[in-house]
Design a protein around this motif. Sequence first.
Motif, PDB file in Angstrom:
ATOM      1  N   LEU A  14       0.863  -1.179   0.000  1.00  0.00           N
ATOM      2  CA  LEU A  14       0.000   0.000   0.000  1.00  0.00           C
ATOM      3  C   LEU A  14       0.895   1.223   0.000  1.00  0.00           C
ATOM      4  N   THR A  15       0.322   2.344  -0.386  1.00  0.00           N
ATOM      5  CA  THR A  15       1.006   3.628  -0.270  1.00  0.00           C
ATOM      6  C   THR A  15       0.092   4.594   0.469  1.00  0.00           C
ATOM      7  N   THR A  16       0.712   5.483   1.212  1.00  0.00           N
ATOM      8  CA  THR A  16      -0.028   6.503   1.945  1.00  0.00           C
ATOM      9  C   THR A  16       0.931   7.652   2.225  1.00  0.00           C
ATOM     10  N   GLY A  17       0.442   8.690   2.850  1.00  0.00           N
ATOM     11  CA  GLY A  17       1.283   9.847   3.134  1.00  0.00           C
ATOM     12  C   GLY A  17       1.303  10.195   4.602  1.00  0.00           C
ATOM     13  N   GLU A  18       2.325  10.939   5.021  1.00  0.00           N
ATOM     14  CA  GLU A  18       2.422  11.373   6.407  1.00  0.00           C
ATOM     15  C   GLU A  18       1.233  12.248   6.803  1.00  0.00           C
TER      16      GLU A  18
ATOM     17  N   GLU B 251      14.834   8.714   6.337  1.00  0.00           N
ATOM     18  CA  GLU B 251      14.645   9.877   7.197  1.00  0.00           C
ATOM     19  C   GLU B 251      13.166  10.154   7.464  1.00  0.00           C
ATOM     20  N   ARG B 252      12.352  10.019   6.457  1.00  0.00           N
ATOM     21  CA  ARG B 252      10.918  10.238   6.640  1.00  0.00           C
ATOM     22  C   ARG B 252      10.333   9.215   7.607  1.00  0.00           C
ATOM     23  N   TRP B 253      10.741   7.964   7.463  1.00  0.00           N
ATOM     24  CA  TRP B 253      10.231   6.924   8.353  1.00  0.00           C
ATOM     25  C   TRP B 253      10.757   7.093   9.768  1.00  0.00           C
ATOM     26  N   GLU B 254      11.977   7.571   9.926  1.00  0.00           N
ATOM     27  CA  GLU B 254      12.510   7.822  11.269  1.00  0.00           C
ATOM     28  C   GLU B 254      11.650   8.867  11.989  1.00  0.00           C
ATOM     29  N   LYS B 255      11.174   9.865  11.262  1.00  0.00           N
ATOM     30  CA  LYS B 255      10.292  10.880  11.852  1.00  0.00           C
ATOM     31  C   LYS B 255       8.928  10.279  12.197  1.00  0.00           C
ATOM     32  N   VAL B 256       8.411   9.378  11.332  1.00  0.00           N
ATOM     33  CA  VAL B 256       7.144   8.704  11.616  1.00  0.00           C
ATOM     34  C   VAL B 256       7.268   7.892  12.907  1.00  0.00           C
ATOM     35  N   LEU B 257       8.373   7.166  13.052  1.00  0.00           N
ATOM     36  CA  LEU B 257       8.580   6.372  14.264  1.00  0.00           C
ATOM     37  C   LEU B 257       8.609   7.259  15.505  1.00  0.00           C
ATOM     38  N   LYS B 258       9.231   8.428  15.380  1.00  0.00           N
ATOM     39  CA  LYS B 258       9.267   9.369  16.508  1.00  0.00           C
ATOM     40  C   LYS B 258       7.847   9.821  16.851  1.00  0.00           C
ATOM     41  N   THR B 259       7.050  10.112  15.842  1.00  0.00           N
ATOM     42  CA  THR B 259       5.670  10.550  16.062  1.00  0.00           C
ATOM     43  C   THR B 259       4.896   9.546  16.906  1.00  0.00           C
ATOM     44  N   TYR B 260       5.093   8.256  16.647  1.00  0.00           N
ATOM     45  CA  TYR B 260       4.343   7.210  17.358  1.00  0.00           C
ATOM     46  C   TYR B 260       5.146   6.569  18.483  1.00  0.00           C
ATOM     47  N   ASN B 261       6.312   7.144  18.796  1.00  0.00           N
ATOM     48  CA  ASN B 261       7.174   6.632  19.855  1.00  0.00           C
ATOM     49  C   ASN B 261       7.478   5.139  19.679  1.00  0.00           C
ATOM     50  N   ILE B 262       7.787   4.768  18.430  1.00  0.00           N
ATOM     51  CA  ILE B 262       8.215   3.411  18.115  1.00  0.00           C
ATOM     52  C   ILE B 262       9.734   3.448  18.028  1.00  0.00           C
ATOM     53  N   ASP B 263      10.398   2.685  18.872  1.00  0.00           N
ATOM     54  CA  ASP B 263      11.860   2.748  18.951  1.00  0.00           C
ATOM     55  C   ASP B 263      12.542   2.319  17.662  1.00  0.00           C
ATOM     56  N   LYS B 264      12.089   1.203  17.076  1.00  0.00           N
ATOM     57  CA  LYS B 264      12.749   0.684  15.875  1.00  0.00           C
ATOM     58  C   LYS B 264      11.782  -0.210  15.110  1.00  0.00           C
ATOM     59  N   ILE B 265      12.113  -0.413  13.823  1.00  0.00           N
ATOM     60  CA  ILE B 265      11.299  -1.281  12.975  1.00  0.00           C
ATOM     61  C   ILE B 265      12.163  -1.762  11.805  1.00  0.00           C
TER      62      ILE B 265
ATOM     63  N   LYS C  63      17.157  -2.736   6.338  1.00  0.00           N
ATOM     64  CA  LYS C  63      17.863  -2.566   7.602  1.00  0.00           C
ATOM     65  C   LYS C  63      16.856  -2.164   8.670  1.00  0.00           C
ATOM     66  N   VAL C  64      17.269  -2.308   9.926  1.00  0.00           N
ATOM     67  CA  VAL C  64      16.459  -1.829  11.037  1.00  0.00           C
ATOM     68  C   VAL C  64      16.669  -0.321  11.136  1.00  0.00           C
ATOM     69  N   ILE C  65      15.569   0.411  11.230  1.00  0.00           N
ATOM     70  CA  ILE C  65      15.664   1.858  11.397  1.00  0.00           C
ATOM     71  C   ILE C  65      15.150   2.243  12.771  1.00  0.00           C
ATOM     72  N   TYR C  66      15.616   3.395  13.259  1.00  0.00           N
ATOM     73  CA  TYR C  66      15.310   3.848  14.604  1.00  0.00           C
ATOM     74  C   TYR C  66      14.620   5.206  14.553  1.00  0.00           C
ATOM     75  N   LYS C  67      13.817   5.488  15.582  1.00  0.00           N
ATOM     76  CA  LYS C  67      13.109   6.758  15.604  1.00  0.00           C
ATOM     77  C   LYS C  67      14.110   7.915  15.645  1.00  0.00           C
ATOM     78  N   ALA C  68      13.714   9.012  15.031  1.00  0.00           N
ATOM     79  CA  ALA C  68      14.556  10.206  15.004  1.00  0.00           C
ATOM     80  C   ALA C  68      14.746  10.732  16.420  1.00  0.00           C
ATOM     81  N   GLU C  69      15.892  11.330  16.645  1.00  0.00           N
ATOM     82  CA  GLU C  69      16.188  11.924  17.968  1.00  0.00           C
ATOM     83  C   GLU C  69      15.511  13.270  18.106  1.00  0.00           C
TER      84      GLU C  69
END
Length: 196
Positions: free
Chosen positions: A136-140, A165-179, A190-196
């Motif tokens: 699927l596709t969607t937007g922030e 980078e966009r996904w790291e910001k999404v993870l920060k929004t939902y407080n998801i540490d990594k995915i 690769k495993v990505i981590y939420k933005a600082e």
Amino acid sequence: MAQLKMYWFTSNELEELTLPEGYSFSHFSEKNRDVDIHDWNECIRTWEESDETDEERFKQEIYDFKDIVPEEDVWFLDYNGEHIGTSTSFIMSENGHGDMHWVGIKKEFRGKGLSKYLTNIIMKTLKERGADFVSLTTGEGRPAAVKAYLTAGFLPVEYDEGMVERWEKVLKTYNIDKIQMLNEDGTPFKVIYKAE
């Protein structure tokens, strides 16, 4: 800007959901074509308004896709007989992957957690049809949708510049540490981590 892309593997377990009382599923029907096209447009309207007529938009988003058979692939979530939500499921002929297309809920029914039922029926349908994964596709700009897809087990896909980078910001929004992030072919990126 390219939309966010996500995949869900059909080898994953799928939760069985029971619709709340008064809700049911139906399909697009050529017999009710005018009403169904109007209701489909009402369900998928987002923040931006389109200059296209309901007929033109349905043609562009449904009829013009060679792999979509509207009477089999366009789903409606109904409440007491009224179409209040929609989503489309189809198999892409060029690669056999499943696609979840245009998930939407009428404005007055949003915020009730109903999109999970549309997502679930699409995932179930495409799993039964033999797709290896559902894309699927969607937007922030649709944060509730992004959160719902992540909750359902969809994973982000690296397919265009700046996605990490966009996904790291999404993870920060939902407080998801990594995915786990995937390549476009579905292999691990690769495993990505939420933005600082």
